[in-house]
Design a protein around this motif. Structure first.
Motif, short mmCIF file in Angstrom:
data_model
loop_
_atom_site.label_atom_id
_atom_site.label_comp_id
_atom_site.label_asym_id
_atom_site.label_seq_id
_atom_site.Cartn_x
_atom_site.Cartn_y
_atom_site.Cartn_z
N LYS A 83 56.48 134.21 18.34
CA LYS A 83 56.22 134.14 19.78
C LYS A 83 55.91 135.51 20.40
O LYS A 83 55.45 135.59 21.55
CB LYS A 83 57.44 133.51 20.49
N ALA A 84 56.18 136.58 19.65
CA ALA A 84 55.96 137.93 20.18
C ALA A 84 54.47 138.20 20.40
O ALA A 84 53.64 137.88 19.55
CB ALA A 84 56.54 138.96 19.22
N THR A 85 54.14 138.80 21.54
CA THR A 85 52.74 139.14 21.84
C THR A 85 52.50 140.64 21.80
O THR A 85 51.37 141.09 21.98
CB THR A 85 52.35 138.60 23.22
N GLY A 86 53.54 141.43 21.58
CA GLY A 86 53.39 142.88 21.55
C GLY A 86 52.77 143.39 20.26
O GLY A 86 52.83 142.73 19.22
N LYS A 87 52.18 144.58 20.32
CA LYS A 87 51.69 145.22 19.10
C LYS A 87 52.87 145.65 18.24
O LYS A 87 52.77 145.71 17.01
CB LYS A 87 50.84 146.44 19.45
N TYR A 88 54.00 145.92 18.90
CA TYR A 88 55.21 146.34 18.20
C TYR A 88 56.33 145.34 18.45
O TYR A 88 56.36 144.68 19.50
CB TYR A 88 55.64 147.74 18.66
N ILE A 89 57.24 145.24 17.48
CA ILE A 89 58.40 144.38 17.65
C ILE A 89 59.67 145.19 17.37
O ILE A 89 59.66 146.17 16.62
CB ILE A 89 58.37 143.15 16.72
N ALA A 90 60.75 144.77 18.00
CA ALA A 90 62.07 145.34 17.78
C ALA A 90 63.07 144.19 17.78
O ALA A 90 62.78 143.11 18.32
CB ALA A 90 62.41 146.36 18.86
N PHE A 91 64.22 144.42 17.18
CA PHE A 91 65.23 143.37 17.09
C PHE A 91 66.54 143.86 17.71
O PHE A 91 66.89 145.03 17.61
CB PHE A 91 65.47 142.98 15.63
N MET A 92 67.25 142.92 18.31
CA MET A 92 68.53 143.26 18.91
C MET A 92 69.45 142.05 18.81
O MET A 92 69.02 140.92 19.02
CB MET A 92 68.35 143.67 20.36
N ASP A 93 70.71 142.29 18.48
CA ASP A 93 71.68 141.21 18.50
C ASP A 93 72.18 141.02 19.92
O ASP A 93 72.13 141.93 20.75
CB ASP A 93 72.84 141.52 17.54
N SER A 94 72.72 139.85 20.19
CA SER A 94 72.97 139.45 21.58
C SER A 94 74.23 140.06 22.19
O SER A 94 74.54 139.77 23.35
CB SER A 94 73.07 137.93 21.67
N ASP A 95 74.93 140.91 21.45
CA ASP A 95 76.09 141.57 22.04
C ASP A 95 76.03 143.09 21.90
O ASP A 95 77.00 143.79 22.20
CB ASP A 95 77.40 141.04 21.44
N ASP A 96 74.89 143.61 21.44
CA ASP A 96 74.77 145.05 21.23
C ASP A 96 74.01 145.73 22.36
O ASP A 96 73.48 145.07 23.26
CB ASP A 96 74.10 145.32 19.88
N LEU A 97 73.96 147.04 22.32
CA LEU A 97 73.41 147.82 23.43
C LEU A 97 72.50 148.92 22.94
O LEU A 97 72.63 149.38 21.80
CB LEU A 97 74.56 148.44 24.25
N TRP A 98 71.59 149.33 23.81
CA TRP A 98 70.73 150.49 23.54
C TRP A 98 70.92 151.54 24.62
O TRP A 98 71.16 151.21 25.79
CB TRP A 98 69.26 150.08 23.56
N LYS A 99 70.80 152.79 24.23
CA LYS A 99 70.73 153.85 25.22
C LYS A 99 69.35 153.80 25.88
O LYS A 99 68.36 153.35 25.28
CB LYS A 99 71.00 155.21 24.58
N ASP A 100 69.25 154.30 27.10
CA ASP A 100 68.05 154.11 27.93
C ASP A 100 66.76 154.65 27.31
O ASP A 100 65.68 154.13 27.58
CB ASP A 100 68.26 154.75 29.30
N THR A 101 66.87 155.68 26.49
CA THR A 101 65.67 156.36 25.98
C THR A 101 65.26 155.88 24.59
O THR A 101 64.31 156.42 24.01
CB THR A 101 65.90 157.88 25.93
N LYS A 102 65.91 154.86 24.07
CA LYS A 102 65.67 154.47 22.67
C LYS A 102 64.20 154.16 22.38
O LYS A 102 63.59 154.77 21.50
CB LYS A 102 66.52 153.26 22.30
#
Length: 331
Positions: A83-102
């Motif tokens: 379903k992704a339409t981006g040129k790039y993909i990333a994955f994240m679990d539903s209880d984890d977090l990213w710092k703002d600049t990742k």
């Protein structure tokens, strides 16, 4: 205007955490992001939380919600890839977090190096104490597969960004109906077909919840990921023409002489050290099979000190297991 990054989140009963997880993506300093949530048959209020966020950010941020009958995390992630339409993909679990600049830091590194995949460091986030801790890991760029297999490089699922074409052109997907190790298999394959750049910062947070810590019984199940590693070896040989490595035997040796024993020994060691005597006695046959499997005969010193430590753990466990033996002595 940068390239669109599709962030894929499998969701299962995550009502307590999914809002914070999504907001850590919405707060990214990189703007061109779509969030794709795949609800894997949740029975809580996860869907309600996500749909409320979709309503709040409508016209500002792209958040997509899809529902599927409970089918497992691999099928959910694979559905997200489709379903992704981006040129790039990333994955994240539903209880984890990213710092703002990742994402911004990783996209800049991809642009700088012209590599097609990028990972970063991550922190263990202990929710109960609100503390973070660094894991001991090398943050290397380039041809990282050997270091990855040796457990020197730790590329957790939530640390990656990659060109979607990598997985589409090479038909790489998460192994379905697999409980453990499906993410390792996926990213080992990525590291085998392309050089990988790295942002040497710890920009992702792996949440460790008090009620989600691995139980002793699940450690025995986790050793089942050896089947994933066996399939990985077969895939490497079948797709040798796609790999950036020519020495397939070296990869195979690392899988069989280190990575498979590494998985069996470490998870069994964790089980024995977190279980009661009664539980070990009850599961004696299962533990015995893991410690005396033919895979242990392949263990060698191919990975130096780490391999030596495996030998030590193996013989300590065999010695301890002796007292739990049934009437028949161990062979």
């Amino acid at each position: 205007m940068g390239y669109l990054v599709s962030v894929i989140i499998p969701v299962y009963n995550s009502e307590k955490y999914i809002e914070d997880t999504i907001k850590s993506i919405l707060n990214q300093t990189y703007d061109d992001i779509e969030i794709i949530t795949i609800d894997d048959g949740s029975s809580d209020e996860s869907a309600k939380v996500i749909k409320e966020l979709i309503s709040i950010y409508k016209g500002k941020k792209t958040i997509k919600y899809y529902y599927q009958e409970n089918s497992g995390v691999s099928i959910a992630r694979n559905s997200g890839i489709e379903k992704a339409t981006g040129k790039y993909i990333a994955f994240m679990d539903s209880d984890d977090l990213w710092k703002d600049t990742k994402i911004e830091a990783q996209m800049k590194m991809i642009e700088k190096t012209s590599m097609k995949a990028c990972y970063c460091g991550f922190l263990d986030f202990f929710q109960e104490d609100n503390l973070t801790k660094k894991r001991k890991m090398k943050l290397l760029s380039g041809r990282i597969l050997y270091d990855f297999l040796k457990d020197d490089v730790i590329c957790w699922t939530g640390t990656w960004v990659m060109e979607k074409s990598l997985v589409d052109k090479n038909n790489i997907r998460f192994t379905e109906n697999c409980n453990w190790g499906e993410d390792l298999e996926f990213f080992f394959k990525i590291a085998a077909i392309t050089e990988v750049c790295c942002v040497g910062e710890y920009l992702a947070l792996y949440r460790i919840r008090p009620n989600s810590l691995t139980t002793s019984s699940s450690f025995l199940k986790r050793s089942e990921d050896i089947h994933v590693l066996i399939n990985l070896d077969k895939w490497m040989k079948q797709n040798a023409d796609k790999l950036i490595y020519k020495n397939i035997d070296k990869i195979s040796n690392l899988i069989y002489q280190f990575r498979i024993p590494f998985s069996l020994i470490n998870y069994t060691y964790a089980y024995i050290n977190t279980s009661s005597n009664e539980d070990i006695h009850k599961n004696f046959n299962s533990v015995y099979e893991k410690l005396y499997t033919n895979h242990m005969k392949n263990l060698s010193l191919i990975n130096g000190l780490k391999s030596l430590k495996l030998y030590v753990k193996l013989y300590l466990m065999r010695f301890r297991l002796y007292k739990y033996r049934p009437r028949k002595n161990l062979e």
